[in-house]
Design an enzyme around this catalytic site. Structure first.
Site, PDB file in Angstrom:
ATOM      1  N   GLY A  30       0.816  -1.214   0.000  1.00 51.43           N
ATOM      2  CA  GLY A  30       0.000   0.000   0.000  1.00 51.43           C
ATOM      3  C   GLY A  30       0.844   1.257   0.000  1.00 51.43           C
ATOM      4  N   ALA A  31       0.199   2.388   0.380  1.00 56.78           N
ATOM      5  CA  ALA A  31       0.839   3.713   0.268  1.00 56.78           C
ATOM      6  C   ALA A  31       1.380   3.845  -1.158  1.00 56.78           C
ATOM      7  CB  ALA A  31       1.920   3.911   1.322  1.00 56.78           C
ATOM      8  N   LEU A  32       0.490   3.600  -2.110  1.00 58.27           N
ATOM      9  CA  LEU A  32       0.903   3.471  -3.516  1.00 58.27           C
ATOM     10  C   LEU A  32       1.406   4.790  -4.089  1.00 58.27           C
ATOM     11  CD1 LEU A  32      -2.000   1.211  -4.861  1.00 58.27           C
ATOM     12  CD2 LEU A  32       0.181   0.523  -3.845  1.00 58.27           C
ATOM     13  N   HIS A  33       2.427   4.689  -4.945  1.00 59.06           N
ATOM     14  CA  HIS A  33       2.999   5.863  -5.617  1.00 59.06           C
ATOM     15  C   HIS A  33       3.240   5.510  -7.081  1.00 59.06           C
ATOM     16  CE1 HIS A  33       6.731   3.643  -5.278  1.00 59.06           C
ATOM     17  NE2 HIS A  33       6.527   3.527  -3.965  1.00 59.06           N
ATOM     18  N   HIS A  36       4.641   2.021  -7.984  1.00 60.48           N
ATOM     19  CA  HIS A  36       3.666   0.919  -8.018  1.00 60.48           C
ATOM     20  C   HIS A  36       2.792   1.022  -9.271  1.00 60.48           C
ATOM     21  CE1 HIS A  36       4.109   1.359  -3.489  1.00 60.48           C
ATOM     22  NE2 HIS A  36       4.457   0.111  -3.700  1.00 60.48           N
ATOM     23  N   GLY A 147       9.413  -3.690  -8.340  1.00 50.56           N
ATOM     24  CA  GLY A 147      10.249  -2.525  -8.665  1.00 50.56           C
ATOM     25  C   GLY A 147      11.715  -2.841  -8.415  1.00 50.56           C
ATOM     26  N   GLN A 153      15.687  -7.657  -3.237  1.00 49.37           N
ATOM     27  CA  GLN A 153      14.401  -8.350  -3.058  1.00 49.37           C
ATOM     28  C   GLN A 153      13.985  -9.042  -4.369  1.00 49.37           C
ATOM     29  OE1 GLN A 153      10.747  -6.879  -0.917  1.00 49.37           O
ATOM     30  NE2 GLN A 153      10.115  -6.286  -2.971  1.00 49.37           N
ATOM     31  N   SER A 186       7.233   4.380  -0.665  1.00 54.92           N
ATOM     32  CA  SER A 186       6.130   4.676   0.261  1.00 54.92           C
ATOM     33  C   SER A 186       6.666   5.458   1.453  1.00 54.92           C
ATOM     34  CB  SER A 186       5.496   3.377   0.733  1.00 54.92           C
ATOM     35  OG  SER A 186       5.054   2.648  -0.377  1.00 54.92           O
TER      36      SER A 186
HETATM   37  O1  PAF Z   1       8.160  -4.585  -1.846  1.00 55.45           O
HETATM   38  C1  PAF Z   1       7.177  -4.688  -1.086  1.00 55.45           C
HETATM   39  O2  PAF Z   1       6.306  -3.821  -1.014  1.00 55.45           O
HETATM   40  C2  PAF Z   1       7.043  -5.914  -0.190  1.00 55.45           C
HETATM   41  O3  PAF Z   1       8.292  -6.339   0.242  1.00 55.45           O
HETATM   42  C3  PAF Z   1       6.268  -7.061  -0.837  1.00 55.45           C
HETATM   43  C4  PAF Z   1       6.985  -7.598  -2.066  1.00 55.45           C
HETATM   44  C5  PAF Z   1       4.878  -6.593  -1.235  1.00 55.45           C
HETATM   45  C6  PAF Z   1       6.113  -8.217   0.159  1.00 55.45           C
HETATM   46  O4  PAF Z   1       5.436  -7.836   1.313  1.00 55.45           O
END
Ligand code: PAF
Length: 278
Positions: A30-33, A36, A147, A153, A186
């Protein structure tokens, strides 16, 4: 856009409405920008059904304080998703994804997790992998979008998919930046205008390293960047050059390999990460 707050209804819906459709998935907290949204847009271009999840995953936070202060803007997020043609939002409570008392699974991502974020945030990637594994198993998407701001990650998730033989293809998309170069995150919502000005020096220093990468010693480049960042009230966790495929920290350059400069740093108590492929 249809909103689901539990996985059983979502799965049932997909069994009926997802057959023979290319499914794209954008997992988020969430807290989309704009970062995302660029993932959502790519998914809607390539897939017939785009699903976004919003779930602040507790097992990937190192401290209760960091978890509690993570920004929450669900109403705004829903508007943004609708505006950008997302078909489905899965926005569950913790109990829909975790049994009571359930902890993160332990994975072995070898060199990918033994440096940088893996050192500064022990157990973080176990938490990320645990939730992404659960989400990918629920959604069973053809493509999942992440992203590249979170380069480590993305590499870990690619490895997770390989280890667990998950069929979803993992797509990493470029970092979206503010006009001053600061990577969209975010966490930027927690920064003042002045903090953002300081934070813009992170990208400036990454660019200087990229420009001088072939001509100067890595040690000299990193030393210079550290000094400049400290002078701008930035506290550094790490700034390192790594080999992109293995995430091994590099001091000598082999022209056949690809490298990236990665940083994690605090601006006024807010932890930011960024990177550039060199
Ligand atoms: O990158 C993120 O926002 C988080 O690490 C994810 C991939 C949604 C997992 O909770």
């Amino acid at each position: 856009m249809i909103i689901f707050d539990n996985q059983n209804d979502l799965k049932l819906h997909l069994e009926i409405n997802g057959v023979n459709k290319k499914i794209g998935f954008v997992p988020t907290m969430g807290a989309l920008h704009e970062g995302h949204i660029s993932l959502i847009i790519e998914s809607t271009k390539k897939c017939e059904l785009t699903i976004c999840s919003i779930f602040i995953n507790p097992t990937q936070f190192d401290s209760k304080e960091d978890l509690e202060k993570y920004p929450k803007t669900i109403e705004q997020d829903i508007l943004l998703l609708k505006k950008n043609n997302c078909d489905i939002l899965y926005s569950p409570n913790k109990s829909d994804l975790y049994k009571s008392g359930e902890k993160a699974k332990k994975y072995n991502f070898k060199s990918l997790e033994s440096v940088l974020e893996g050192i500064y945030r022990p157990n973080h990637f176990n938490g990320v992998a645990t939730i992404v594994d659960k989400l990918l198993n629920i959604v069973k998407a053809d493509y999942a979008y992440f992203g590249l701001k979170d380069l480590q990650q993305t590499m870990i998730i690619k490895e997770l998919v390989k280890l667990n033989k998950i069929k979803t293809r993992i797509i990493g998309l470029p970092t979206i930046r503010e006009i001053n170069g600061l990577a969209k995150s975010s966490r930027n919502k927690l920064l003042s205008v002045e903090n953002k000005e300081n934070a813009s020096h992170i990208y400036k220093q990454l660019l200087i390293i990229k420009e001088n990468f072939k001509q100067n010693s890595i040690d000299a480049l990193l030393k210079n960047a550290k000094e400049k960042l400290i002078n701008n009230n930035i506290t550094i966790d790490y700034i390192e050059i790594i080999e992109t495929n293995t995430f091994k920290i590099s001091r000598n350059i082999n022209s056949k390999k690809e490298y990236a400069i990665c940083i994690a740093a605090y601006v006024n108590g807010v932890r930011l990460i960024d990177n550039l492929i060199l």
